[in-house]
Motif scaffolding. Structure first.
Motif, PDB file in Angstrom:
ATOM      1  N   GLU A 110     -35.069  47.713  -6.267  1.00 54.83           N
ATOM      2  CA  GLU A 110     -34.940  47.788  -7.398  1.00 54.83           C
ATOM      3  C   GLU A 110     -33.910  47.239  -8.060  1.00 54.83           C
ATOM      4  OE1 GLU A 110     -33.978  50.700 -11.308  1.00 54.83           O
ATOM      5  OE2 GLU A 110     -34.680  52.735  -8.689  1.00 54.83           O
ATOM      6  N   ALA A 111     -34.208  45.942  -8.890  1.00 47.81           N
ATOM      7  CA  ALA A 111     -33.035  45.349  -9.998  1.00 47.81           C
ATOM      8  C   ALA A 111     -31.955  46.306 -10.432  1.00 47.81           C
ATOM      9  CB  ALA A 111     -34.231  44.522 -11.259  1.00 47.81           C
ATOM     10  N   GLU A 112     -30.737  45.623 -10.154  1.00 48.62           N
ATOM     11  CA  GLU A 112     -29.546  46.014 -10.554  1.00 48.62           C
ATOM     12  C   GLU A 112     -29.171  44.989 -11.468  1.00 48.62           C
ATOM     13  OE1 GLU A 112     -27.860  49.261  -8.055  1.00 48.62           O
ATOM     14  OE2 GLU A 112     -28.169  47.505  -6.484  1.00 48.62           O
ATOM     15  N   PHE A 113     -29.370  44.743 -12.808  1.00 48.03           N
ATOM     16  CA  PHE A 113     -28.276  43.661 -13.684  1.00 48.03           C
ATOM     17  C   PHE A 113     -27.334  44.497 -14.601  1.00 48.03           C
ATOM     18  CE2 PHE A 113     -33.379  42.113 -13.999  1.00 48.03           C
ATOM     19  CZ  PHE A 113     -33.198  41.383 -13.539  1.00 48.03           C
ATOM     20  N   VAL A 114     -26.338  43.965 -13.407  1.00 44.98           N
ATOM     21  CA  VAL A 114     -24.815  44.239 -14.551  1.00 44.98           C
ATOM     22  C   VAL A 114     -24.364  43.336 -14.819  1.00 44.98           C
ATOM     23  CG1 VAL A 114     -22.562  45.553 -13.769  1.00 44.98           C
ATOM     24  CG2 VAL A 114     -24.586  45.943 -12.174  1.00 44.98           C
ATOM     25  N   TYR A 115     -24.390  42.291 -15.807  1.00 48.33           N
ATOM     26  CA  TYR A 115     -24.627  41.148 -16.855  1.00 48.33           C
ATOM     27  C   TYR A 115     -24.381  42.191 -18.133  1.00 48.33           C
ATOM     28  CZ  TYR A 115     -26.158  37.018 -19.427  1.00 48.33           C
ATOM     29  OH  TYR A 115     -25.723  36.015 -19.597  1.00 48.33           O
ATOM     30  N   PRO A 116     -23.759  41.491 -18.291  1.00 48.24           N
ATOM     31  CA  PRO A 116     -22.648  39.930 -18.374  1.00 48.24           C
ATOM     32  C   PRO A 116     -21.521  40.025 -17.100  1.00 48.24           C
ATOM     33  CG  PRO A 116     -21.726  40.870 -20.661  1.00 48.24           C
ATOM     34  CD  PRO A 116     -22.920  41.758 -20.123  1.00 48.24           C
ATOM     35  N   LYS A 117     -21.496  41.252 -16.405  1.00 47.66           N
ATOM     36  CA  LYS A 117     -19.747  41.731 -16.170  1.00 47.66           C
ATOM     37  C   LYS A 117     -20.464  40.480 -14.797  1.00 47.66           C
ATOM     38  CE  LYS A 117     -17.756  44.763 -12.571  1.00 47.66           C
ATOM     39  NZ  LYS A 117     -17.272  46.215 -12.776  1.00 47.66           N
ATOM     40  N   HIS A 118     -21.549  40.362 -14.546  1.00 48.22           N
ATOM     41  CA  HIS A 118     -21.958  39.796 -12.660  1.00 48.22           C
ATOM     42  C   HIS A 118     -23.290  38.570 -12.948  1.00 48.22           C
ATOM     43  CE1 HIS A 118     -19.672  42.761 -10.522  1.00 48.22           C
ATOM     44  NE2 HIS A 118     -20.447  43.797 -10.549  1.00 48.22           N
ATOM     45  N   PHE A 119     -22.638  37.488 -12.932  1.00 46.24           N
ATOM     46  CA  PHE A 119     -23.422  36.429 -13.792  1.00 46.24           C
ATOM     47  C   PHE A 119     -23.555  35.121 -12.719  1.00 46.24           C
ATOM     48  CE2 PHE A 119     -18.924  36.111 -15.254  1.00 46.24           C
ATOM     49  CZ  PHE A 119     -18.949  34.659 -14.781  1.00 46.24           C
ATOM     50  N   HIS A 120     -24.182  34.734 -12.961  1.00 44.02           N
ATOM     51  CA  HIS A 120     -24.433  32.902 -11.411  1.00 44.02           C
ATOM     52  C   HIS A 120     -23.267  32.440 -11.676  1.00 44.02           C
ATOM     53  CE1 HIS A 120     -28.823  34.884 -11.593  1.00 44.02           C
ATOM     54  NE2 HIS A 120     -28.589  34.657 -10.108  1.00 44.02           N
ATOM     55  N   LYS A 121     -22.126  32.516 -10.926  1.00 42.66           N
ATOM     56  CA  LYS A 121     -20.924  31.351 -10.900  1.00 42.66           C
ATOM     57  C   LYS A 121     -20.937  31.324  -9.862  1.00 42.66           C
ATOM     58  CE  LYS A 121     -18.234  35.398  -9.421  1.00 42.66           C
ATOM     59  NZ  LYS A 121     -16.421  35.845  -9.809  1.00 42.66           N
ATOM     60  N   ARG A 122     -20.374  30.105  -9.116  1.00 43.53           N
ATOM     61  CA  ARG A 122     -20.826  28.941  -8.182  1.00 43.53           C
ATOM     62  C   ARG A 122     -19.491  30.387  -6.838  1.00 43.53           C
ATOM     63  NH1 ARG A 122     -20.898  24.407  -5.201  1.00 43.53           N
ATOM     64  NH2 ARG A 122     -19.220  24.125  -3.787  1.00 43.53           N
ATOM     65  N   GLY A 123     -20.126  30.303  -6.186  1.00 45.95           N
ATOM     66  CA  GLY A 123     -20.181  31.184  -5.629  1.00 45.95           C
ATOM     67  C   GLY A 123     -20.456  33.237  -4.948  1.00 45.95           C
TER      68      GLY A 123
END
Length: 280
Positions: A110-123
């Motif tokens: 199941e999707a777990e979007f903890v956004y914008p805390k976790h985002f698609h930064k390098r790494g």
């Protein structure tokens, strides 16, 4: 001779620096709370942190590691300035040139979007998935993952991206908010009541704008700072679950990123996950 007041001031300043350093260290420690996993690859070691606030993905990844799912798999899809992808169970001992990317372990997460805390930064470590057409809930692959490499963006590029996302979101909200009024709209159209249709359209727009204002498509200050200095893939935010990050071995990720690939983005020279283990 230095006055006592000056000495006292120096002591206070030194104490402040020490406290600030401790606080900074504590913040860094908090940031890295989670489970660490070492991926021993044919090009070197990569250590990832699995976030505690995405427990479904954390526990799924841990189970895969313990069950040997990743041992012997390849980084089967590599795109410069984008990401490196692994976890395809069919990639184990796959012959040269074989197209990969469909192998999985029979379940999704199941999707777990903890956004914008976790985002698609390098790494960033994120879950691969099938497309929206067959997967509207954006559920994640049970085994396939990717590590973001991305690129650096300008503020202008991010602003244009924000505008595009805002437009798409408003369009989707408008369609959703129009649904309860479809019969009324049809009735007005059949009566050729253009003024009534327009009035109703404005009402739906107002509802849409109010709903959008509660959760607008805006990058946070942290995202803007990160994407304009370190880089990443901002267009993937909110679309794929980010559940960890590389905390050691980005130099290895960088090596993998520049490997020569075939037309299917598979590296011509196999890059293997020799082993994976949980770090205590």
């Amino acid at each position: 001779m230095i006055k006592k007041s000056i000495i006292f001031a120096i002591i206070i300043m030194a104490s402040t620096v020490i406290v600030a350093a401790k606080n900074s260290s504590n913040k860094m420690q908090d940031k890295f709370n989670g489970t660490k996993v070492l991926l021993h690859t044919s090009l070197g070691d990569i250590t990832v942190l699995l976030y505690d606030d995405t427990p479904l993905h954390r526990d799924n990844f841990i189970a895969n590691v313990k069950n040997g799912v990743y041992t012997g798999t390849l980084f089967h899809r590599v795109i410069k300035e984008f990401m490196i992808q692994g976890g395809d169970v069919d990639s184990k001992d796959a012959p040269k040139g074989k197209m990969l990317g469909s192998g999985d372990i029979g379940h999704t997460v199941e999707a777990e979007f903890v956004y914008p805390k976790h985002f698609h930064k390098r790494g960033a470590l994120a879950a691969a998935r099938t497309g929206d057409a067959v997967n509207p809930e954006k559920r994640s692959s049970g085994s396939q993952f990717y590590i973001v490499t991305g690129k650096i963006f300008t503020r202008e590029q991010l602003e244009a991206m924000e505008n595009q996302k805002a437009y798409r979101k408003k369009q989707n909200l408008f369609q959703k908010n129009s649904a309860p009024f479809r019969k009324e709209i049809l009735k007005l159209q059949l009566a050729h009541d253009t003024a009534g249709v327009e009035s109703l359209r404005q009402k739906i727009i107002e509802i849409t704008e109010a709903e959008y204002a509660e959760n607008p498509e805006k990058f946070t200050a942290e995202q803007i700072d990160t994407y304009t200095t370190i880089g990443g893939t901002p267009h993937l935010d909110g679309e794929y679950t980010v559940y960890g990050e590389v905390i050691s071995g980005m130099d290895v990720v960088a090596k993998i990123e520049v490997e020569t690939t075939d037309r299917n983005d598979r590296p011509e020279n196999d890059i293997k996950i020799i082993s994976a283990k949980i770090l205590k």
